[in-house]
Write a protein that holds these residues in place. Sequence first.
Motif, PDB file in Angstrom:
ATOM      1  N   TRP A 218       0.816  -1.207   0.000  1.00 34.93           N
ATOM      2  CA  TRP A 218       0.000   0.000   0.000  1.00 34.93           C
ATOM      3  C   TRP A 218       0.852   1.261   0.000  1.00 34.93           C
ATOM      4  CZ3 TRP A 218      -4.925  -0.252  -1.263  1.00 34.93           C
ATOM      5  CH2 TRP A 218      -5.578  -1.466  -1.105  1.00 34.93           C
ATOM      6  N   ALA A 219       2.024   1.190   0.647  1.00 36.99           N
ATOM      7  CA  ALA A 219       2.938   2.342   0.618  1.00 36.99           C
ATOM      8  C   ALA A 219       3.529   2.515  -0.773  1.00 36.99           C
ATOM      9  CB  ALA A 219       4.053   2.162   1.640  1.00 36.99           C
ATOM     10  N   LEU A 220       3.904   1.398  -1.409  1.00 35.88           N
ATOM     11  CA  LEU A 220       4.473   1.475  -2.760  1.00 35.88           C
ATOM     12  C   LEU A 220       3.444   1.937  -3.781  1.00 35.88           C
ATOM     13  CD1 LEU A 220       6.454  -1.911  -2.738  1.00 35.88           C
ATOM     14  CD2 LEU A 220       7.417   0.382  -2.499  1.00 35.88           C
ATOM     15  N   LEU A 221       2.196   1.596  -3.548  1.00 34.86           N
ATOM     16  CA  LEU A 221       1.153   1.902  -4.527  1.00 34.86           C
ATOM     17  C   LEU A 221       0.963   3.395  -4.734  1.00 34.86           C
ATOM     18  CD1 LEU A 221      -0.934   0.576  -6.396  1.00 34.86           C
ATOM     19  CD2 LEU A 221      -2.587   0.703  -4.504  1.00 34.86           C
ATOM     20  N   ILE A 222       1.299   4.208  -3.725  1.00 35.59           N
ATOM     21  CA  ILE A 222       1.098   5.651  -3.859  1.00 35.59           C
ATOM     22  C   ILE A 222       1.924   6.218  -5.020  1.00 35.59           C
ATOM     23  CG2 ILE A 222       2.919   6.344  -2.236  1.00 35.59           C
ATOM     24  CD1 ILE A 222       1.087   8.605  -1.316  1.00 35.59           C
ATOM     25  N   ILE A 223       3.085   5.600  -5.287  1.00 33.65           N
ATOM     26  CA  ILE A 223       3.913   6.047  -6.410  1.00 33.65           C
ATOM     27  C   ILE A 223       3.138   5.912  -7.717  1.00 33.65           C
ATOM     28  CG2 ILE A 223       6.061   5.663  -7.678  1.00 33.65           C
ATOM     29  CD1 ILE A 223       7.199   4.426  -5.085  1.00 33.65           C
ATOM     30  N   PHE A 224       2.492   4.778  -7.889  1.00 37.59           N
ATOM     31  CA  PHE A 224       1.762   4.529  -9.137  1.00 37.59           C
ATOM     32  C   PHE A 224       0.457   5.317  -9.188  1.00 37.59           C
ATOM     33  CE2 PHE A 224       4.419   0.863  -8.238  1.00 37.59           C
ATOM     34  CZ  PHE A 224       5.114   0.731  -9.437  1.00 37.59           C
ATOM     35  N   VAL A 225      -0.146   5.526  -8.017  1.00 37.15           N
ATOM     36  CA  VAL A 225      -1.371   6.334  -7.980  1.00 37.15           C
ATOM     37  C   VAL A 225      -1.074   7.766  -8.408  1.00 37.15           C
ATOM     38  CG1 VAL A 225      -3.106   7.354  -6.447  1.00 37.15           C
ATOM     39  CG2 VAL A 225      -2.537   4.930  -6.247  1.00 37.15           C
ATOM     40  N   VAL A 226      -0.045   8.367  -7.809  1.00 33.86           N
ATOM     41  CA  VAL A 226       0.273   9.770  -8.081  1.00 33.86           C
ATOM     42  C   VAL A 226       0.880   9.945  -9.471  1.00 33.86           C
ATOM     43  CG1 VAL A 226       1.703  11.726  -7.372  1.00 33.86           C
ATOM     44  CG2 VAL A 226       0.526  10.356  -5.646  1.00 33.86           C
ATOM     45  N   ILE A 227       1.978   9.239  -9.743  1.00 35.32           N
ATOM     46  CA  ILE A 227       2.660   9.417 -11.028  1.00 35.32           C
ATOM     47  C   ILE A 227       1.806   8.886 -12.176  1.00 35.32           C
ATOM     48  CG2 ILE A 227       4.747   8.928 -12.348  1.00 35.32           C
ATOM     49  CD1 ILE A 227       5.144  10.710  -9.875  1.00 35.32           C
ATOM     50  N   GLY A 228       1.191   7.714 -11.977  1.00 28.27           N
ATOM     51  CA  GLY A 228       0.331   7.159 -13.022  1.00 28.27           C
ATOM     52  C   GLY A 228      -0.866   8.041 -13.294  1.00 28.27           C
ATOM     53  N   GLY A 229      -1.440   8.619 -12.242  1.00 27.09           N
ATOM     54  CA  GLY A 229      -2.586   9.507 -12.427  1.00 27.09           C
ATOM     55  C   GLY A 229      -2.243  10.748 -13.215  1.00 27.09           C
ATOM     56  N   ILE A 230      -1.034  11.301 -12.966  1.00 29.80           N
ATOM     57  CA  ILE A 230      -0.608  12.513 -13.692  1.00 29.80           C
ATOM     58  C   ILE A 230      -0.440  12.208 -15.175  1.00 29.80           C
ATOM     59  CG2 ILE A 230       1.273  14.165 -14.000  1.00 29.80           C
ATOM     60  CD1 ILE A 230       1.775  13.964 -10.967  1.00 29.80           C
ATOM     61  N   TYR A 231       0.307  11.140 -15.470  1.00 31.35           N
ATOM     62  CA  TYR A 231       0.637  10.876 -16.869  1.00 31.35           C
ATOM     63  C   TYR A 231      -0.429  10.052 -17.586  1.00 31.35           C
ATOM     64  CZ  TYR A 231       4.826  12.932 -15.201  1.00 31.35           C
ATOM     65  OH  TYR A 231       5.701  13.818 -14.624  1.00 31.35           O
ATOM     66  N   GLY A 232      -1.411   9.576 -16.814  1.00 33.06           N
ATOM     67  CA  GLY A 232      -2.562   8.948 -17.445  1.00 33.06           C
ATOM     68  C   GLY A 232      -3.660   9.946 -17.754  1.00 33.06           C
ATOM     69  N   GLY A 233      -3.412  11.214 -17.409  1.00 29.69           N
ATOM     70  CA  GLY A 233      -4.377  12.265 -17.703  1.00 29.69           C
ATOM     71  C   GLY A 233      -5.564  12.281 -16.755  1.00 29.69           C
ATOM     72  N   ILE A 234      -5.463  11.578 -15.626  1.00 32.71           N
ATOM     73  CA  ILE A 234      -6.586  11.520 -14.680  1.00 32.71           C
ATOM     74  C   ILE A 234      -6.659  12.803 -13.861  1.00 32.71           C
ATOM     75  CG2 ILE A 234      -7.576  10.263 -12.725  1.00 32.71           C
ATOM     76  CD1 ILE A 234      -6.108   7.764 -13.801  1.00 32.71           C
ATOM     77  N   PHE A 235      -5.480  13.329 -13.447  1.00 34.06           N
ATOM     78  CA  PHE A 235      -5.464  14.587 -12.720  1.00 34.06           C
ATOM     79  C   PHE A 235      -4.151  15.314 -12.986  1.00 34.06           C
ATOM     80  CE2 PHE A 235      -5.128  10.959  -9.666  1.00 34.06           C
ATOM     81  CZ  PHE A 235      -3.751  10.919  -9.522  1.00 34.06           C
ATOM     82  N   THR A 236      -4.126  16.603 -12.657  1.00 39.35           N
ATOM     83  CA  THR A 236      -2.950  17.436 -12.852  1.00 39.35           C
ATOM     84  C   THR A 236      -1.955  17.215 -11.705  1.00 39.35           C
ATOM     85  OG1 THR A 236      -3.808  19.295 -11.575  1.00 39.35           O
ATOM     86  CG2 THR A 236      -4.418  19.192 -13.904  1.00 39.35           C
ATOM     87  N   PRO A 237      -0.694  17.675 -11.848  1.00 42.87           N
ATOM     88  CA  PRO A 237       0.249  17.563 -10.731  1.00 42.87           C
ATOM     89  C   PRO A 237      -0.252  18.228  -9.454  1.00 42.87           C
ATOM     90  CG  PRO A 237       1.437  18.070 -12.745  1.00 42.87           C
ATOM     91  CD  PRO A 237      -0.022  18.158 -13.080  1.00 42.87           C
ATOM     92  N   THR A 238      -0.963  19.342  -9.587  1.00 42.89           N
ATOM     93  CA  THR A 238      -1.506  20.013  -8.403  1.00 42.89           C
ATOM     94  C   THR A 238      -2.578  19.160  -7.745  1.00 42.89           C
ATOM     95  OG1 THR A 238      -1.070  22.155  -9.427  1.00 42.89           O
ATOM     96  CG2 THR A 238      -2.590  22.130  -7.570  1.00 42.89           C
ATOM     97  N   GLU A 239      -3.479  18.614  -8.545  1.00 38.10           N
ATOM     98  CA  GLU A 239      -4.517  17.736  -8.001  1.00 38.10           C
ATOM     99  C   GLU A 239      -3.905  16.463  -7.417  1.00 38.10           C
ATOM    100  OE1 GLU A 239      -7.956  19.145 -11.198  1.00 38.10           O
ATOM    101  OE2 GLU A 239      -6.723  17.369 -11.584  1.00 38.10           O
ATOM    102  N   ALA A 240      -2.753  16.039  -7.987  1.00 37.24           N
ATOM    103  CA  ALA A 240      -2.074  14.850  -7.474  1.00 37.24           C
ATOM    104  C   ALA A 240      -1.637  15.055  -6.030  1.00 37.24           C
ATOM    105  CB  ALA A 240      -0.861  14.521  -8.339  1.00 37.24           C
ATOM    106  N   GLY A 241      -1.290  16.290  -5.671  1.00 40.24           N
ATOM    107  CA  GLY A 241      -0.925  16.584  -4.291  1.00 40.24           C
ATOM    108  C   GLY A 241      -2.065  16.287  -3.341  1.00 40.24           C
ATOM    109  N   ALA A 242      -3.273  16.722  -3.713  1.00 38.27           N
ATOM    110  CA  ALA A 242      -4.453  16.454  -2.872  1.00 38.27           C
ATOM    111  C   ALA A 242      -4.761  14.960  -2.825  1.00 38.27           C
ATOM    112  CB  ALA A 242      -5.652  17.231  -3.409  1.00 38.27           C
ATOM    113  N   VAL A 243      -4.628  14.287  -3.956  1.00 35.85           N
ATOM    114  CA  VAL A 243      -4.861  12.841  -3.997  1.00 35.85           C
ATOM    115  C   VAL A 243      -3.882  12.116  -3.071  1.00 35.85           C
ATOM    116  CG1 VAL A 243      -4.729  10.786  -5.468  1.00 35.85           C
ATOM    117  CG2 VAL A 243      -5.838  12.859  -6.324  1.00 35.85           C
TER     118      VAL A 243
END
Length: 427
Positions: A218-243
Amino acid sequence: MVIATLFILLFALMLIGVPVAVALGASTLASAFLYTNNDLMGIVDNIFNGLNKYTLMAIPMFILAGSLLSRGSAAARIINFAKSLVGHLPGGLPIAAILASIIFAAISGSSPATVAAIGSVMYGAIKQAGYNEQFAIGTITTAGTLGILIPPSVVFIVYGVSADESIGKLFMAGVIPGLMIGGMMMIATYILARRSGFKATKMASFSVIFKTFRESFWALLIIFVVIGGIYGGIFTPTEAGAVSVFYALFISFFIYRDIKMKDLYKIILDSVQTSSMIFFIIANAMLFAHFLTDEQIPQTITQMILEANVSPIMFLLIVNILLLIMGQFMEPSSVVMITVPLLLPIGIALGIDPIHLGVIMVVNMEIGMLTPPVGLNLFVASGITGLSMGQVIKASLPMTLVLLLGLVLITYIPAISLWLPDLMFGY
């Protein structure tokens, strides 16, 4: 005369111990009062406009997420996973500390937080395994610097705002340099351990590796949630901070259950204090940059350098020397905010990619975290180990040389920084 007065005042104030942010604001105000007829009341508007940027909202979010994870058991779980992978090698525990630092850097975005989280667990373990203090603290202190290079990086956000460049591209540009420098540190540690007589031990079984992976999943998954979300077009880098904050809260309270509600106030307070310090620096640096632009100082310096026929190679050498010196005395965000208005126009005029220049700046700031008198990682490492500053500096020297080699490669091989953002964004 304006340039001379501005910088003489700035460095004079810093030499007598005035905080960098205050020195920036005071030197700018004094120079504006002495040499311009500008309405000083407009300064408030300049500061507000400088801070009123959507991208900057990511900074307190990533800081809070890193604090939540570093206060809980995420760091210890990541360390156990790293040890199961590389702990059997000569120098295995120090190498595991470097690998854990790389992983935690991708979670926290902070260099001091990485040193504190990994060092507090690994320092004693490495010493108990028979390694000397140079292995125990040198690798931890230097590997922690990767926290400002591997995304998400607060310093990249500050550079992106200052240079008006894509935070997403900057994050991607830091991945390969971060992994490369981390790999170079591991190789150097392996060689030093072999020379010191350490031998390989039995590799962890697949079941142990799987168990530690499952515990840290679960700790490792945050890397893929944040970075994957940014480059998958799900959210912006700023929104990634809140996520990242909501994700860190979720796993800390409901998965690992290692943070209680009573701990939350202290964690938030510490994060607010850190964020406030950064924003105060940014506010004064924005004022400084606005004054430079109004007085045409960057344009004047750019013209002088172009007329002197300075080559891109020589310019980058000058940039590195300047940043290494400034990094000894100033916090990374301060250096970036001061130098971007001066160096970026020259770099662009000489054909240097702004993304590449940003990575060069951040790697220099990594080294600045390890150089006295203001190297923050040195103070953190000294605090968690009880060693003197001199001992920490001596222990960190071999890996600091590795960082310098990495800086040379990154400076003069732009593809190391630009290949991945070019692939991802096609720019």
